[in-house]
Design a protein around this motif. Structure first.
Motif, mmCIF file in Angstrom:
data_model
loop_
_atom_site.group_PDB
_atom_site.id
_atom_site.type_symbol
_atom_site.label_atom_id
_atom_site.label_comp_id
_atom_site.label_asym_id
_atom_site.label_seq_id
_atom_site.Cartn_x
_atom_site.Cartn_y
_atom_site.Cartn_z
ATOM 1 N N UNK A 127 0.931 -1.237 0.028
ATOM 2 C CA UNK A 127 -0.047 0.141 -0.262
ATOM 3 C C UNK A 127 1.059 1.119 -0.115
ATOM 4 N N UNK A 128 1.325 1.213 1.204
ATOM 5 C CA UNK A 128 2.868 2.394 0.887
ATOM 6 C C UNK A 128 3.648 2.310 -0.217
ATOM 7 N N UNK A 129 4.039 1.204 -1.002
ATOM 8 C CA UNK A 129 4.361 1.313 -1.908
ATOM 9 C C UNK A 129 4.020 1.856 -3.309
ATOM 10 N N UNK A 130 2.804 1.533 -3.365
ATOM 11 C CA UNK A 130 1.845 2.331 -4.413
ATOM 12 C C UNK A 130 1.855 3.661 -4.110
ATOM 13 N N UNK A 131 1.212 4.085 -2.948
ATOM 14 C CA UNK A 131 0.880 5.682 -2.841
ATOM 15 C C UNK A 131 1.964 6.175 -2.573
ATOM 16 N N UNK A 132 3.807 5.904 -2.643
ATOM 17 C CA UNK A 132 4.861 6.162 -2.840
ATOM 18 C C UNK A 132 5.413 6.471 -4.674
ATOM 19 N N UNK A 133 5.107 5.490 -5.104
ATOM 20 C CA UNK A 133 5.085 5.406 -6.506
ATOM 21 C C UNK A 133 3.758 6.081 -7.243
ATOM 22 N N UNK A 134 3.615 6.176 -6.867
ATOM 23 C CA UNK A 134 1.828 6.634 -7.680
ATOM 24 C C UNK A 134 3.169 8.316 -7.879
ATOM 25 N N UNK A 135 3.167 9.239 -6.429
ATOM 26 C CA UNK A 135 4.372 10.631 -6.804
ATOM 27 C C UNK A 135 5.722 10.298 -7.306
ATOM 28 N N UNK A 136 6.365 9.170 -7.111
ATOM 29 C CA UNK A 136 7.390 8.996 -7.523
ATOM 30 C C UNK A 136 7.533 9.386 -9.137
ATOM 31 N N UNK A 137 6.349 8.870 -9.555
ATOM 32 C CA UNK A 137 6.364 9.142 -11.375
ATOM 33 C C UNK A 137 5.834 9.948 -11.309
ATOM 34 N N UNK A 138 5.051 10.661 -10.622
ATOM 35 C CA UNK A 138 4.773 12.087 -11.471
ATOM 36 C C UNK A 138 5.813 13.058 -11.380
ATOM 37 N N UNK A 139 6.588 12.598 -11.087
ATOM 38 C CA UNK A 139 8.498 13.791 -10.290
ATOM 39 C C UNK A 139 8.912 13.764 -11.648
#
Length: 182
Positions: free
Chosen positions: A86-98
């Protein structure tokens, strides 16, 4: 990064005991490799603090605060080692938008596949997820935190030096199956 210019910025996102040991080992090696700034983000103060990460320039104890205040650019290397899917997905969603130069996520191939399948289902594209190194690190065969950290830093150095040719091969394993009924 090019050649011997300033080292990259590394953002380490630590997690549960085993993975926070990996994050701490990455931090220690990153400093030796010339990383000029380390930022730690975790939603638990017992993990994200200067006592555990004394060389961190910033520590955020909220993912949201970290996402709001961190502005990754072409010299930023994101290392995602959270405590679960869950946290991996949350962080990854943010990261790919950077605009981060490197995004790496720890996990087994099965875990990475599951996360990628969910993100594809949520509308993320191959372009979005094609930037992600998962599982993170070169496959050196090690399984101790220090060995995994060396594999992660080796992959970051390879990307920094323009030697990221293994990435597309690794990403193919997470692509959703194309329908044969077309």
């Amino acid at each position: 990064m090019r050649g011997s210019e300033e080292g990259p910025v590394s953002i380490v996102i630590p997690a549960r005991n085993e993975e926070s040991n990996i994050a701490r080992a990455v931090r220690s090696l990153a400093v030796q490799a010339g990383v000029r700034e380390i930022v730690v983000v975790d939603d638990r103060e017992s993990f994200a603090n200067l006592e555990r990460f004394p060389m961190a320039s910033k520590v955020f104890t909220s993912f949201e605060e970290g996402f709001d205040r961190i502005r990754p650019d072409g010299s930023t290397y994101l290392v995602i080692v959270t405590r679960g899917h869950r946290d991996d997905m949350r962080v990854l969603k943010w990261a790919v938008g950077t605009e981060a130069r490197y995004i790496g996520m720890i996990g087994s191939r099965a875990k990475c596949r599951t996360i990628f399948e969910h993100l594809f289902a949520d509308g993320y594209s191959e372009t979005d997820l094609g930037r992600v190194f998962a599982p993170i690190g070169l496959d050196l065969g090690g399984d101790r935190p220090q060995e995994i950290a060396i594999a992660i830093l080796a992959e970051i150095i390879a990307v920094r030096c323009g030697r990221d040719s293994t990435k597309p091969v690794r990403f193919r394993q997470y692509r959703p199956e194309k329908s044969k009924a077309l």
